[in-house]
Design a protein around this motif. Sequence first.
Motif, short mmCIF file in Angstrom:
data_model
loop_
_atom_site.label_atom_id
_atom_site.label_comp_id
_atom_site.label_asym_id
_atom_site.label_seq_id
_atom_site.Cartn_x
_atom_site.Cartn_y
_atom_site.Cartn_z
N SER A 116 -62.31 -91.23 2.10
CA SER A 116 -63.15 -90.34 2.89
C SER A 116 -64.46 -91.03 3.23
O SER A 116 -64.92 -91.90 2.50
CB SER A 116 -63.42 -89.06 2.09
N THR A 122 -57.37 -90.41 -2.30
CA THR A 122 -57.60 -90.23 -0.87
C THR A 122 -58.85 -91.04 -0.53
O THR A 122 -59.65 -91.36 -1.40
CB THR A 122 -57.83 -88.75 -0.48
N VAL A 139 -55.59 -79.71 -0.08
CA VAL A 139 -54.67 -80.77 -0.49
C VAL A 139 -54.22 -80.54 -1.93
O VAL A 139 -53.03 -80.63 -2.25
CB VAL A 139 -55.32 -82.17 -0.34
N SER A 150 -48.59 -84.16 4.90
CA SER A 150 -49.34 -84.60 6.09
C SER A 150 -50.62 -85.34 5.71
O SER A 150 -51.08 -86.19 6.45
CB SER A 150 -49.66 -83.39 6.97
N THR A 151 -51.19 -85.03 4.56
CA THR A 151 -52.39 -85.72 4.08
C THR A 151 -51.97 -87.04 3.45
O THR A 151 -51.07 -87.08 2.63
CB THR A 151 -53.13 -84.87 3.04
N GLN A 152 -52.65 -88.10 3.84
CA GLN A 152 -52.33 -89.43 3.33
C GLN A 152 -52.81 -89.56 1.89
O GLN A 152 -54.00 -89.43 1.62
CB GLN A 152 -53.00 -90.49 4.19
#
Length: 102
Positions: A94, A92, A4, A66-68
């Motif tokens: 997690s 992010t 990312v 594509s990664t929020q």
Amino acid sequence: MREVLEEMLERDKRLRLVDLKTLPITDLAGTQGQAGKRIFRHGVELTLSGSYLDLYAYLAALERMSTQLYWGRAEMSVTAYPVATLKLTVYTLSFDKAWMVV
């Protein structure tokens, strides 16, 4: 997370990375995900310089990743036209407290 960060930094070659900081991990107390796992917020603060239009295009490209990513803060300043500096904080989420293993 390494991928990312690489994707974020390779977005626009016209921008210059001035600074990159990882922020302390936040345990979102009281939040539980699947099977009772805790949720952690991981943050990065980027400082970039370039033209206003290049910085704007960079932000638009980050939104399309594509990664929020969750936006925290964005501060822009201009000290010598036409170069602007953008300090951007993104997060992010997690289930894993260990965000990035080197």
